[in-house]
Scaffold this motif. Sequence first.
Motif, PDB file in Angstrom:
ATOM      1  N   UNK A  54      33.199  40.601  49.029  1.00 31.39           N
ATOM      2  CA  UNK A  54      34.099  41.465  48.260  1.00 31.39           C
ATOM      3  C   UNK A  54      35.551  41.062  48.491  1.00 31.39           C
ATOM      4  N   UNK A  55      35.902  40.799  49.728  1.00 33.65           N
ATOM      5  CA  UNK A  55      37.287  40.415  50.044  1.00 33.65           C
ATOM      6  C   UNK A  55      37.639  39.066  49.416  1.00 33.65           C
ATOM      7  N   UNK A  56      36.695  38.148  49.446  1.00 32.63           N
ATOM      8  CA  UNK A  56      36.917  36.836  48.832  1.00 32.63           C
ATOM      9  C   UNK A  56      37.121  36.990  47.323  1.00 32.63           C
ATOM     10  N   UNK A  57      36.299  37.834  46.707  1.00 29.59           N
ATOM     11  CA  UNK A  57      36.414  38.058  45.262  1.00 29.59           C
ATOM     12  C   UNK A  57      37.778  38.626  44.897  1.00 29.59           C
ATOM     13  N   UNK A  58      38.280  39.548  45.715  1.00 33.25           N
ATOM     14  CA  UNK A  58      39.580  40.123  45.396  1.00 33.25           C
ATOM     15  C   UNK A  58      40.677  39.064  45.455  1.00 33.25           C
ATOM     16  N   UNK A  59      40.669  38.246  46.491  1.00 34.92           N
ATOM     17  CA  UNK A  59      41.692  37.200  46.591  1.00 34.92           C
ATOM     18  C   UNK A  59      41.648  36.283  45.374  1.00 34.92           C
ATOM     19  N   UNK A  60      40.445  35.964  44.916  1.00 36.64           N
ATOM     20  CA  UNK A  60      40.313  35.116  43.730  1.00 36.64           C
ATOM     21  C   UNK A  60      40.821  35.835  42.481  1.00 36.64           C
ATOM     22  N   UNK A  61      40.521  37.131  42.381  1.00 41.05           N
ATOM     23  CA  UNK A  61      40.988  37.912  41.231  1.00 41.05           C
ATOM     24  C   UNK A  61      42.513  38.016  41.220  1.00 41.05           C
ATOM     25  N   UNK A  62      43.105  38.271  42.369  1.00 43.68           N
ATOM     26  CA  UNK A  62      44.556  38.370  42.447  1.00 43.68           C
ATOM     27  C   UNK A  62      45.214  37.065  41.996  1.00 43.68           C
ATOM     28  N   UNK A  63      44.609  35.958  42.391  1.00 41.18           N
ATOM     29  CA  UNK A  63      45.166  34.659  41.996  1.00 41.18           C
ATOM     30  C   UNK A  63      45.058  34.457  40.489  1.00 41.18           C
ATOM     31  N   UNK A  64      43.891  34.800  39.904  1.00 36.89           N
ATOM     32  CA  UNK A  64      43.727  34.637  38.460  1.00 36.89           C
ATOM     33  C   UNK A  64      44.654  35.579  37.688  1.00 36.89           C
ATOM     34  N   UNK A  65      44.795  36.789  38.181  1.00 40.62           N
ATOM     35  CA  UNK A  65      45.617  37.778  37.499  1.00 40.62           C
ATOM     36  C   UNK A  65      47.114  37.523  37.693  1.00 40.62           C
ATOM     37  N   UNK A  66      47.437  36.790  38.742  1.00 39.42           N
ATOM     38  CA  UNK A  66      48.844  36.518  39.031  1.00 39.42           C
ATOM     39  C   UNK A  66      49.589  37.723  39.561  1.00 39.42           C
ATOM     40  N   UNK A  67      48.888  38.572  40.333  1.00 42.07           N
ATOM     41  CA  UNK A  67      49.490  39.778  40.896  1.00 42.07           C
ATOM     42  C   UNK A  67      49.209  39.836  42.390  1.00 42.07           C
ATOM     43  N   UNK A  68      49.936  40.710  43.076  1.00 44.25           N
ATOM     44  CA  UNK A  68      49.746  40.881  44.521  1.00 44.25           C
ATOM     45  C   UNK A  68      48.840  42.048  44.853  1.00 44.25           C
ATOM     46  N   UNK A  69      48.627  42.924  43.871  1.00 44.05           N
ATOM     47  CA  UNK A  69      47.891  44.160  44.126  1.00 44.05           C
ATOM     48  C   UNK A  69      47.279  44.659  42.827  1.00 44.05           C
ATOM     49  N   UNK A  70      46.100  45.286  42.912  1.00 41.53           N
ATOM     50  CA  UNK A  70      45.519  45.942  41.741  1.00 41.53           C
ATOM     51  C   UNK A  70      45.538  47.447  41.972  1.00 41.53           C
ATOM     52  N   UNK A  71      45.666  48.190  40.881  1.00 43.36           N
ATOM     53  CA  UNK A  71      45.771  49.642  40.995  1.00 43.36           C
ATOM     54  C   UNK A  71      44.430  50.308  41.282  1.00 43.36           C
ATOM     55  N   UNK A  72      43.354  49.739  40.737  1.00 43.36           N
ATOM     56  CA  UNK A  72      42.021  50.325  40.896  1.00 43.36           C
ATOM     57  C   UNK A  72      41.015  49.182  41.031  1.00 43.36           C
ATOM     58  N   UNK A  73      40.277  49.180  42.142  1.00 45.09           N
ATOM     59  CA  UNK A  73      39.317  48.107  42.400  1.00 45.09           C
ATOM     60  C   UNK A  73      37.935  48.716  42.528  1.00 45.09           C
ATOM     61  N   UNK A  74      37.051  48.347  41.592  1.00 47.63           N
ATOM     62  CA  UNK A  74      35.708  48.907  41.547  1.00 47.63           C
ATOM     63  C   UNK A  74      34.688  48.052  42.304  1.00 47.63           C
ATOM     64  N   UNK A  75      33.739  48.739  42.893  1.00 56.01           N
ATOM     65  CA  UNK A  75      32.491  48.105  43.334  1.00 56.01           C
ATOM     66  C   UNK A  75      31.586  48.123  42.108  1.00 56.01           C
TER      67      UNK A  75
END
Length: 343
Positions: A107-128
């Motif tokens: 899950x943590x790895x996926x978030x880092x990859x998502x942040x990189x693709x999105x070009x942001x440092x943080x997401x407002x809502x992260x779902x399982x």
Amino acid sequence: MAQDDKVGTIDLGQGLQVTGQGFGSMSLSGPYGPAEDDESLRTLNHVIDRGVTFLDTANIYGEGHNESLLSRVLKTRRDEVTLATKAGIVRPKNPGDPRANGDPAFIKKCLDESLQRLGVDEVDLYYYHRVDSRVPIEETVGAYAELVQAGKVKHIGLSEVTSNELRRAHQVHPITAIQMEYSIFSRDIERWLLPAASELGVGLVPYASLGRGYFTGQVDSLEQLEASDIRHNFPRFEPTSMERNLRLRKVIETVAEREEFTTAQVALNWVYEQADRHDVAVAPIPGTRFRAHFDDNLEALDIRLSEQSMNELNALAAQVDGERQRDIYSVSKGREEQQMAKM
């Protein structure tokens, strides 16, 4: 373009303010047919211009394409947007292998990859995105809580969970929202999950509220769909089920004609009305590639169905032919019934 005042905002849960209707961006990455990126970007900007700023994506949509697409809008409009994405679904190499992974490190790895693709440092809502039965939900949500503490996630959401799973998760860290299939045809979450969400102050983000295009008359048979269209995978789109369910769609069409609304507006307003009856904050996320369809959906915020129409629509779910998913245990319905049978 001026924003629409009627969109408004709601407290979805835990203080997260979102627009009363969101936008599901999955359809911009090809599940229902080809989508051209430049046209998709025009649609996304139009959505925000109209005042809908709750945008939903996931790492699995288009194998990352959807997040990368959104990044092109976020470069200049991040401050306007409430951004939600997800992790937990995997595409197995072998049939029958698990389609969910709740391992904390994954899950943590996926978030880092998502942040990189999105070009942001943080997401407002992260779902399982889907529950992995091999990993206690407490462990997975514990990883999400660590991401909140690390400043990478503001709020935690769950998708396709049971009432018991929601309660267990909420004990680890407050859950802001649940994203669930919810529509005139799919009401299984009403018996156990919505009462739990109401009790805990957890908001509802319904998806597939337009029946994946079925309620709007876009699809009458599988022959109309391209071979790559994901609707081939859903039982309700199989020929026999579609034929039997057409008579139910006619009820929706009759209601729409009598109320002088479109079928999409009827289907979405039904969601608003039902969520209110269950005392849950709600922000549906209908998605479309077409700006005209989006504008039509947005009008659902301005209408109200009669009691007669609500009663007619509420009678339909019990008559629907076919389950909402082929593997009913991969979503909440199968596991909820299984868990409740043991109590």
